[in-house]
Design a protein around this motif. Structure first.
Motif, PDB file in Angstrom:
ATOM      1  N   LYS A  96       0.843  -1.206   0.000  1.00  0.00           N
ATOM      2  CA  LYS A  96       0.000   0.000   0.000  1.00  0.00           C
ATOM      3  C   LYS A  96       0.880   1.259   0.000  1.00  0.00           C
ATOM      4  O   LYS A  96       0.633   2.192  -0.766  1.00  0.00           O
ATOM      5  N   ILE A  97       1.908   1.260   0.814  1.00  0.00           N
ATOM      6  CA  ILE A  97       2.840   2.389   0.842  1.00  0.00           C
ATOM      7  C   ILE A  97       3.498   2.535  -0.530  1.00  0.00           C
ATOM      8  O   ILE A  97       3.622   3.639  -1.061  1.00  0.00           O
ATOM      9  N   THR A  98       3.896   1.414  -1.124  1.00  0.00           N
ATOM     10  CA  THR A  98       4.552   1.423  -2.434  1.00  0.00           C
ATOM     11  C   THR A  98       3.635   1.999  -3.500  1.00  0.00           C
ATOM     12  O   THR A  98       4.049   2.868  -4.279  1.00  0.00           O
ATOM     13  N   VAL A  99       2.417   1.513  -3.556  1.00  0.00           N
ATOM     14  CA  VAL A  99       1.453   1.999  -4.550  1.00  0.00           C
ATOM     15  C   VAL A  99       1.243   3.500  -4.381  1.00  0.00           C
ATOM     16  O   VAL A  99       1.249   4.255  -5.362  1.00  0.00           O
ATOM     17  N   ASN A 100       1.083   3.950  -3.146  1.00  0.00           N
ATOM     18  CA  ASN A 100       0.888   5.383  -2.908  1.00  0.00           C
ATOM     19  C   ASN A 100       2.100   6.198  -3.330  1.00  0.00           C
ATOM     20  O   ASN A 100       1.963   7.268  -3.929  1.00  0.00           O
ATOM     21  N   ARG A 101       3.307   5.713  -3.025  1.00  0.00           N
ATOM     22  CA  ARG A 101       4.530   6.428  -3.431  1.00  0.00           C
ATOM     23  C   ARG A 101       4.638   6.498  -4.950  1.00  0.00           C
ATOM     24  O   ARG A 101       5.019   7.525  -5.511  1.00  0.00           O
ATOM     25  N   CYS A 102       4.299   5.399  -5.609  1.00  0.00           N
ATOM     26  CA  CYS A 102       4.355   5.375  -7.076  1.00  0.00           C
ATOM     27  C   CYS A 102       3.354   6.348  -7.678  1.00  0.00           C
ATOM     28  O   CYS A 102       3.677   7.087  -8.612  1.00  0.00           O
ATOM     29  N   LYS A 103       2.154   6.355  -7.146  1.00  0.00           N
ATOM     30  CA  LYS A 103       1.133   7.267  -7.662  1.00  0.00           C
ATOM     31  C   LYS A 103       1.534   8.715  -7.414  1.00  0.00           C
ATOM     32  O   LYS A 103       1.320   9.585  -8.271  1.00  0.00           O
ATOM     33  N   ASP A 104       2.131   8.992  -6.258  1.00  0.00           N
ATOM     34  CA  ASP A 104       2.635  10.344  -5.982  1.00  0.00           C
ATOM     35  C   ASP A 104       3.708  10.726  -6.997  1.00  0.00           C
ATOM     36  O   ASP A 104       3.731  11.848  -7.502  1.00  0.00           O
ATOM     37  N   TYR A 105       4.597   9.792  -7.277  1.00  0.00           N
ATOM     38  CA  TYR A 105       5.661  10.055  -8.251  1.00  0.00           C
ATOM     39  C   TYR A 105       5.063  10.357  -9.628  1.00  0.00           C
ATOM     40  O   TYR A 105       5.479  11.300 -10.300  1.00  0.00           O
ATOM     41  N   LEU A 106       4.100   9.548 -10.049  1.00  0.00           N
ATOM     42  CA  LEU A 106       3.507   9.729 -11.376  1.00  0.00           C
ATOM     43  C   LEU A 106       2.727  11.039 -11.490  1.00  0.00           C
ATOM     44  O   LEU A 106       2.552  11.570 -12.585  1.00  0.00           O
TER      45      LEU A 106
END
Length: 175
Positions: free
Chosen positions: A71-81
């Motif tokens: 969940k943390i990973t998905v959120n970080r990726c979406k923030d990056y994108l």
């Protein structure tokens, strides 16, 4: 009082080491499926574990550590994108053909199906790619994907079905 705090800190460090050993490669692969860049995926992986360490005391145990880290990973990726930096370089990236063939890191994203399937999965839009990766590559159940993404079960099933149809179409184009 200081002794208890130090003891608690040691337990946190041990847990963090264990989580890194168990999940770092999976998190890196997951991040790559979003950002399609191994260097950025490495950075996101580090950020995930930093965030994990900082927030370990707030982990309630409502899910597994794996689901929490994903969940943390998905959120970080979406923030990056969503970031201005990413959007500024995106036109450059779309003009050049990103080559991952022959890279040592390719083995991380491959399963028994081979690189061709991986490349086709990565060509899907993010909403379809996300559920395919989580379900087939990360072996998460539909309920775990729902918990991780906040997407309803029926929507996940629909996206999986549509993603499979799109992959079939991609294979028909090749033939």
């Amino acid at each position: 009082m200081g002794e208890k705090k130090r003891e608690s800190g040691l337990k946190r460090n041990e847990l963090l080491r264990e989580l890194i050993d168990d999940y770092a490669e999976q998190i890196k692969r997951l991040a790559y499926t979003y950002v399609k860049n191994w260097a950025v995926a490495d950075d996101i992986t580090q950020e995930v574990f930093i965030s994990c360490f900082k927030n370990m005391d707030h982990f309630r145990g409502d899910s597994s550590y794996k689901t929490w880290l994903f969940k943390i990973t998905v959120n970080r990726c979406k923030d990056y994108l969503k970031s201005k930096w990413f959007r500024a370089i995106m036109p450059l990236r779309s003009e050049e053909k990103l080559k991952t063939v022959g890279s040592l890191d390719d083995g991380l994203i491959q399963k028994s199906e081979g690189e061709e399937i991986s490349q086709k999965v990565l060509s899907l839009s993010i909403k379809y790619r996300e559920v395919i990766i989580l379900f087939y590559y990360e072996d998460l159940s539909i309920q775990e994907i729902e918990q991780l993404t906040g997407i309803k079960t029926e929507t996940i099933k629909t996206r999986l079905r549509r993603a499979k149809l799109q992959l079939r179409e991609l294979y028909k184009e090749v033939e």
